[in-house]
Design a protein around this motif. Structure first.
Motif, PDB file in Angstrom:
ATOM      1  N   ILE A  14     -10.030  87.484  60.546  1.00 20.27           N
ATOM      2  CA  ILE A  14      -9.206  87.980  59.639  1.00 20.27           C
ATOM      3  C   ILE A  14      -8.095  86.977  59.040  1.00 20.27           C
ATOM      4  O   ILE A  14      -7.676  87.306  57.844  1.00 20.27           O
ATOM      5  N   TRP A  15      -7.538  86.187  59.597  1.00 19.48           N
ATOM      6  CA  TRP A  15      -6.426  84.983  58.242  1.00 19.48           C
ATOM      7  C   TRP A  15      -7.571  84.182  57.263  1.00 19.48           C
ATOM      8  O   TRP A  15      -6.909  83.541  56.484  1.00 19.48           O
ATOM      9  N   SER A  16      -8.791  84.244  57.090  1.00 16.86           N
ATOM     10  CA  SER A  16      -9.086  83.616  56.171  1.00 16.86           C
ATOM     11  C   SER A  16      -9.924  84.615  55.074  1.00 16.86           C
ATOM     12  O   SER A  16     -11.285  84.455  54.511  1.00 16.86           O
ATOM     13  N   VAL A  17      -9.894  85.912  55.433  1.00 14.71           N
ATOM     14  CA  VAL A  17     -10.471  86.970  53.976  1.00 14.71           C
ATOM     15  C   VAL A  17      -9.924  86.561  53.043  1.00 14.71           C
ATOM     16  O   VAL A  17      -8.156  86.627  52.917  1.00 14.71           O
ATOM     17  N   LEU A 164      -0.880  89.387  56.787  1.00 16.41           N
ATOM     18  CA  LEU A 164      -1.467  87.644  55.924  1.00 16.41           C
ATOM     19  C   LEU A 164      -0.279  88.063  55.191  1.00 16.41           C
ATOM     20  O   LEU A 164       0.282  86.911  55.015  1.00 16.41           O
ATOM     21  N   LEU A 165       0.608  89.100  53.659  1.00 14.51           N
ATOM     22  CA  LEU A 165       1.969  88.464  53.612  1.00 14.51           C
ATOM     23  C   LEU A 165       2.756  88.338  54.488  1.00 14.51           C
ATOM     24  O   LEU A 165       3.227  87.355  54.053  1.00 14.51           O
ATOM     25  N   PHE A 166       3.144  88.616  55.230  1.00 19.23           N
ATOM     26  CA  PHE A 166       3.634  87.912  56.359  1.00 19.23           C
ATOM     27  C   PHE A 166       3.626  86.651  57.234  1.00 19.23           C
ATOM     28  O   PHE A 166       4.778  86.278  58.488  1.00 19.23           O
ATOM     29  N   GLU A 167       2.378  86.013  57.452  1.00 19.82           N
ATOM     30  CA  GLU A 167       2.298  84.900  57.869  1.00 19.82           C
ATOM     31  C   GLU A 167       2.955  84.093  58.420  1.00 19.82           C
ATOM     32  O   GLU A 167       3.106  83.306  58.725  1.00 19.82           O
ATOM     33  N   ARG A 168       3.842  83.316  57.020  1.00 16.45           N
ATOM     34  CA  ARG A 168       4.469  82.558  56.910  1.00 16.45           C
ATOM     35  C   ARG A 168       5.785  82.992  58.329  1.00 16.45           C
ATOM     36  O   ARG A 168       6.376  81.860  58.603  1.00 16.45           O
ATOM     37  N   VAL A 176       1.830  91.761  64.716  1.00 14.32           N
ATOM     38  CA  VAL A 176       2.524  92.734  64.820  1.00 14.32           C
ATOM     39  C   VAL A 176       3.104  93.575  63.941  1.00 14.32           C
ATOM     40  O   VAL A 176       3.435  94.807  63.558  1.00 14.32           O
ATOM     41  N   LEU A 177       4.101  92.882  62.828  1.00 13.08           N
ATOM     42  CA  LEU A 177       4.053  93.751  61.772  1.00 13.08           C
ATOM     43  C   LEU A 177       3.446  94.542  60.379  1.00 13.08           C
ATOM     44  O   LEU A 177       3.675  95.822  60.359  1.00 13.08           O
ATOM     45  N   GLY A 178       2.477  93.048  60.626  1.00 14.55           N
ATOM     46  CA  GLY A 178       1.223  94.443  59.823  1.00 14.55           C
ATOM     47  C   GLY A 178       0.866  95.497  60.499  1.00 14.55           C
ATOM     48  O   GLY A 178       0.552  96.863  59.408  1.00 14.55           O
ATOM     49  N   VAL A 179       0.612  95.708  61.613  1.00 17.50           N
ATOM     50  CA  VAL A 179       0.085  96.813  62.265  1.00 17.50           C
ATOM     51  C   VAL A 179       0.837  97.842  62.444  1.00 17.50           C
ATOM     52  O   VAL A 179       1.431  98.669  61.777  1.00 17.50           O
TER      53      VAL A 179
END
Length: 286
Positions: A14-17, A164-168, A176-179
């Motif tokens: 999912i991190w490479s889409v 992906l937006l919060f990956e940093r 967790v935030l994405g879900v």
């Protein structure tokens, strides 16, 4: 062959889409509210749709017609054309279909067998099968309409793109935030449908936690199996249980939650006990 490592989500595909800009994420989210209200309060009540449903004895219904419009409009138009995403970027891969079919059939068989055994030798068919075309039509409308659309938009796209937006912040926290955020949106867009069903605002607010948790469960099933189509099949069974034996357990509409809980347990076992299929299933996402 070893079980999935506990940090496998850090290396998940999912991190490479392909990543989408924030404005597209916001556009897709904001578009859901007017579109949902429009279809639930206006489009679904059109006379020609009711005539089509009557003519086909429910095989073709308002849900199928509505999502036949929404899928190309939102998924095709916003995600694929405007967002330049590929099908695999939202979790759609043809090779995942066989496993998804097996999961759906297995869940359906287990639930129906359990209910048949509960009848203690006095087998009877569920009353809904007096109108088989309508019942089949409900499931078709889910698998090719509502369930497919919602899993693509809220799990395949929104959950992943928010992570992906919060990956940093770290991939664990980001996921967790994405879900959480995606399922909050998922729950809230059902307000139009619930209003259309005649529920009061107090009843609607009481339903929001239930919808949120259902979304979290479906997101977990997707992330733990790495197969969005499994989540589509589970979602379709939740909304259209397709129960053949007569309901002697008294669960009624709650049979959907039986499917959801069984699928969640199976997904957890898949995540922790099955060799590293999740990573390999997502490795070609880029």
């Amino acid at each position: 062959m070893q079980p999935l490592p506990r940090n496998s989500f850090s290396n998940s595909g999912i991190w490479s889409v392909r990543r989408t800009p924030v404005w597209l994420i916001a556009l897709v989210v904001l578009a859901q509210y007017p579109l949902t209200l429009l279809f639930n309060l206006v489009v679904f009540h059109q006379g020609w749709i009711k005539a089509l449903q009557l003519m086909t004895r429910g095989l073709l219904n308002a849900t199928l017609v509505g999502y036949a419009i929404l899928l190309p409009l939102v998924v095709g138009g916003l995600l694929f054309l405007l967002g330049r995403l590929r099908p695999r970027d939202v979790g759609l891969r043809a090779r995942d279909l066989p496993a998804a079919i097996i999961w759906a059939l297995a869940l359906w068989a287990v639930v129906n067998l359990g209910e048949a055994v509960a009848q203690s030798g006095h087998f009877g068919f569920d009353a809904q099968w007096t109108r088989p075309l309508g019942l089949i039509g409900q499931w078709i409308a889910q698998i090719f309409g509502n369930a497919l659309y919602e899993e693509i938009v809220y799990r395949g796209f929104l959950t992943v793109q928010l992570a992906l937006l919060f990956e940093r912040l770290g991939r664990g926290r980001a996921l967790v935030l994405g879900v959480i955020l995606a399922q909050a949106v998922f729950a809230s867009i059902h307000i139009g449908l619930l209003l259309n069903m005649g529920l009061s605002w107090s009843a609607i607010l009481g339903t929001m936690p239930e919808l949120f948790l259902a979304g979290v469960a479906l997101a977990t099933i997707y992330l733990f199996t790495g197969n969005l189509l499994i989540a589509v099949g589970v979602h379709a069974l939740v909304d259209a249980p397709m129960l053949i034996p007569k309901d002697v357990s008294g669960l009624g509409d709650d049979f959907g939650y039986v499917y959801l809980m069984l699928a969640l347990v199976a997904a957890c076992l898949w995540r922790w006990r099955i060799p590293a299929v999740t990573n390999s299933a997502r490795s070609e996402a880029s």
